[in-house]
Design an enzyme around this catalytic site. Sequence first.
Site, short mmCIF file in Angstrom:
data_model
loop_
_atom_site.label_atom_id
_atom_site.label_comp_id
_atom_site.label_asym_id
_atom_site.label_seq_id
_atom_site.Cartn_x
_atom_site.Cartn_y
_atom_site.Cartn_z
N VAL A 33 35.81 11.75 90.31
CA VAL A 33 35.98 12.91 89.38
C VAL A 33 35.92 14.42 89.92
CG1 VAL A 33 35.16 11.63 87.26
CG2 VAL A 33 33.62 13.11 88.82
N TYR A 67 21.92 7.39 94.85
CA TYR A 67 23.41 7.35 94.08
C TYR A 67 23.79 8.85 93.85
CZ TYR A 67 27.17 6.49 90.90
OH TYR A 67 28.16 6.20 90.20
N LYS A 92 31.72 5.43 96.41
CA LYS A 92 31.69 4.23 96.10
C LYS A 92 32.07 3.18 97.45
CE LYS A 92 31.31 4.93 91.27
NZ LYS A 92 31.96 4.78 90.13
N TYR A 117 39.68 3.40 87.87
CA TYR A 117 38.95 3.15 86.54
C TYR A 117 40.05 2.16 85.83
CZ TYR A 117 36.62 7.22 88.46
OH TYR A 117 36.03 8.02 89.22
N SER A 130 33.01 9.54 92.96
CA SER A 130 33.08 8.07 92.93
C SER A 130 33.79 7.52 94.11
CB SER A 130 33.78 7.69 91.78
OG SER A 130 33.08 7.62 90.42
#
Lengths: 309, 309, 309, 309
Positions: free
Chosen positions: A262, A192, A65, A244, A62
């Site tokens: 993660v 992605y 991102k 998160y 992540s």
Amino acid sequence: MNLNLNALIAKNLPNQLEGKVASYIPALAQVNPNQLGIALYDLKNQQIIEAGDSEVRFAIESISKVITLLWAIKKLGLKEVFNYVGSRQTGFAFNSILNMEINKDEHPLNPFVNVGAIMTTSLIVEDKQACVHPFEEILTFAKEICHDPDIYLDDTIYHSEKRTGDLNRSLAYYLKSEKMMIAEVEPSLDTYFKQCSIMVTTKSLANLGAVLANDGIKPWDGKRIISSESATATKSLMMTTGLYNQSGTYSRLIGVPTKSGVGGGLVSAAPHKFGIGIFSPALNNEGNSVAGLTLLEDVANKLDLNIFK
Amino acid sequence: MNLNLNALIAKNLPNQLEGKVASYIPALAQVNPNQLGIALYDLKNQQIIEAGDSEVRFAIESISKVITLLWAIKKLGLKEVFNYVGSRQTGFAFNSILNMEINKDEHPLNPFVNVGAIMTTSLIVEDKQACVHPFEEILTFAKEICHDPDIYLDDTIYHSEKRTGDLNRSLAYYLKSEKMMIAEVEPSLDTYFKQCSIMVTTKSLANLGAVLANDGIKPWDGKRIISSESATATKSLMMTTGLYNQSGTYSRLIGVPTKSGVGGGLVSAAPHKFGIGIFSPALNNEGNSVAGLTLLEDVANKLDLNIFK
Amino acid sequence: MNLNLNALIAKNLPNQLEGKVASYIPALAQVNPNQLGIALYDLKNQQIIEAGDSEVRFAIESISKVITLLWAIKKLGLKEVFNYVGSRQTGFAFNSILNMEINKDEHPLNPFVNVGAIMTTSLIVEDKQACVHPFEEILTFAKEICHDPDIYLDDTIYHSEKRTGDLNRSLAYYLKSEKMMIAEVEPSLDTYFKQCSIMVTTKSLANLGAVLANDGIKPWDGKRIISSESATATKSLMMTTGLYNQSGTYSRLIGVPTKSGVGGGLVSAAPHKFGIGIFSPALNNEGNSVAGLTLLEDVANKLDLNIFK
Amino acid sequence: MNLNLNALIAKNLPNQLEGKVASYIPALAQVNPNQLGIALYDLKNQQIIEAGDSEVRFAIESISKVITLLWAIKKLGLKEVFNYVGSRQTGFAFNSILNMEINKDEHPLNPFVNVGAIMTTSLIVEDKQACVHPFEEILTFAKEICHDPDIYLDDTIYHSEKRTGDLNRSLAYYLKSEKMMIAEVEPSLDTYFKQCSIMVTTKSLANLGAVLANDGIKPWDGKRIISSESATATKSLMMTTGLYNQSGTYSRLIGVPTKSGVGGGLVSAAPHKFGIGIFSPALNNEGNSVAGLTLLEDVANKLDLNIFK
């Protein structure tokens, strides 16, 4: 700098026992949980210090991102990107559809929940300037902003992500059905899944954090790579949505803009002071690195990095 | 300081036309929307500058949540308070029950949504140190931290709040039924309705913001009134949850810890630089002052207050 | 039977003005809204009576969910099918993901919401008895149970459904990611889009309803096609979930097990009395035929069909 | 009637071991779980047969919602009542606020979820015909429709319900804040807590069910007590929403309109055939009597009562 990093590694490494490595794909499940590494880019003294498993490569997941958001803004402009994705916080899990359907939102909440990150990536894929190889563009940009030419795509992780990515497919088709996404679903998802599977070290992330902390200028060569407003907006989003469901909690406890993945990575940007990369693969229930967060808290306290203080 | 406040007032006042004053109680609905005032407490130069309707008194409403949070922490300790209320962001409206029921949360999300603020107030009401007059305690504390002996309870607003407060009653009884709240519901709500009905000016809020910006020390007399950790945690919460559903958006756009109230007030704390109070009663759909936010954005840009920059 | 169907058609046809034909695909949007037809299979007198546009072919859409449920039960047994899909009512729209995610359900709620119907179809696709041509199986069964050899697949509608079916894709990938669906997503969806695109008349549906009303025995030849328990369970599900969000409302107002489709069709089964097929393409906001429902209410009242009476 | 009730009691009583008596108030928690009783009012033969603990008194709890719905319709008319409460099914628990807030509903979903039942009771409390003693009215009506002059209010249960009724208070204040409820909250709740605390036997419920099954006419004296449309609508609602979240499931499995209460009672109405009362206090997770439901299923099968068959 009066900081005994080795002692902090030794103190915090045992915390990994309270977590578990991500298990949804075999390539992640096999990672040795008993690792903790850190690299700090010290903007004042222009040096990197590191300790523990700082050179181990791991999947960025992540944290990618952040990179695709910066690349999308660089290509399309900040205003255009935020026409397609919000800056709103969420009370739900990173992979939830709930909030959008309940609130009848017109956009994904923010670029750091999965549905928003898929949206951001789709903007790169769709870009009118004939983006033929979107992932290659992203990879090139990642190498530059992380000051790390050795970043590479791990094929095993990529194929696992792709094979097990049905929840992301569900999110992407939801975006498509609501006319929020213009690009095609499958190429967007493919890009992605690839961006999640690139391999970095804590030093790559310390460099990335250092660019953000340095207002968008690469401290190693003094050249601007992203706009000041892009760096500022991204640090804000890292603070309000970077961890998160625990973003608010760690904003209160640590107070440094941080994004997790993660794969066990953390990237932090303490404005004008430090870029930080941390790696420890055992995660808590919310998907954040256990030992990584306690180490970050110690470092932030010792270096007085809380921006709310 | 090179800042023409009068020009900024003149520029931003017309933005109030895009909003509406709160209408749920007559006392608020009758406020003249065509008002905009600002006061800045300049920590460096130890002076207050002000412009526009800076001396007009208005209902503090949700900004009181900052004061009761600080008072609860002062009485019970930061750790104890956050045993009863979270620091989590929400994607729902400030008065929603949804998130708690959906996520089966054990605590209200944070002290700045209504359900969390009622929880915080109930901790003061329930305090074992025989808190006989909880509202009087809060009022005394408010006068001191706002450096404003003229703060008073507006009986008309208080009785209106109480009469129309059924959604807050619903939230409080939900807390009670889930065993989250220990104190009695009605005295807790009564104190809550009173705290929302105290009358302040932009100067009161500039002083409150200045204490937060000054690490918990009253800049006007150099005495500490709240702990450093209390001031830091509160600024973090203002950033992640201070502007209802728009917290993330304005964290990105302005980047200064800010709390709003439906009376049209805004309090901001720019660490080590400024405490800011703003008032303009016309609100946007999310309940935040329209002209107040555009004025704050201008001021933050000109004074370079974005903490993510 | 003392029933002037032509008068009832004339009375109810104007109600279509309050609705709109489904517009999500061109082939449905072009249907003339000014149509209303009905066919009744009278079990006592062994005859079909009809009026209005009773012979017009239209897309079966969600009414196909009844047929695939019956076919799945016939192949796999009632118990096995309801191991994979529930019999629970829902308060959400037919295409919502919300309920499952909120309630952390282990199965789709019921076979008549999209996500449950996709599940049922996937059971047919996955069937261990080497189901090579799942749609052909379904089509053959549909022709038999509707006593209509002219039922055919409309290619234009099928391709439109497939092209615009992203929300159904999102639902299917959600099922897959939660390990509820075993079959492959794309062949399951392909079969689902085909089953929605078969063309029927009110007479086909009156026959289908007559089989259900006749305890699973085809009244035209006295042969059992589905089990008694299958017919009974399906009538129950039509009552509690057959009309999307309006199921409860029309259970109270009409009281006859009924399933609707966005093609404008309605199939009803009044136990031991009548099978009913109705067609009128203009829909209300919940997706049910406006004039169709008012006509059904009139017919049910006149023939005393409410099973709760 | 070829039905060995004693054998069915013996067969089904052990199923209570899989459940637990309601524990939220002491008076319910102390009930002996090892009880099972049944009474059937046979409309054809005009007789009551009973077995097991058929004469034990127990708290009616949610079954009172049937009685207040019938009384409200009798006083105000069916149309007026359904102007204030819907007939919609729900996928959530009986005491949830979720659905209303998510769907922005204008009315409580139906009269058998708590929020809808409180609404119905409030209509009686508010009735323009100067309803001075709403509970006394309800009690008188309950005695008549249950043909049981010994029904009484249990003060211990009533005071416990009132003391622990905070979730119902939360629901009621939500209704009030949304302007759905006109009556005062506290008197409405007081009446609601009282109606839940009246003590009945399986014979009282068999009589109630017999009136519903007999189209609104008391079979014991041939006099109409409620309108035909009222009896029909109530049976429909019992089918679609009478067993909380399991309504759809037991509609499929049993197919007889039934309402449950957490006191362990069940009332069923098989049109033109039987009124049934059952009592067994051990409940499943959804709040329905475990042994009661299995006994009902056996009885319905043996007497062929499934209305969908």
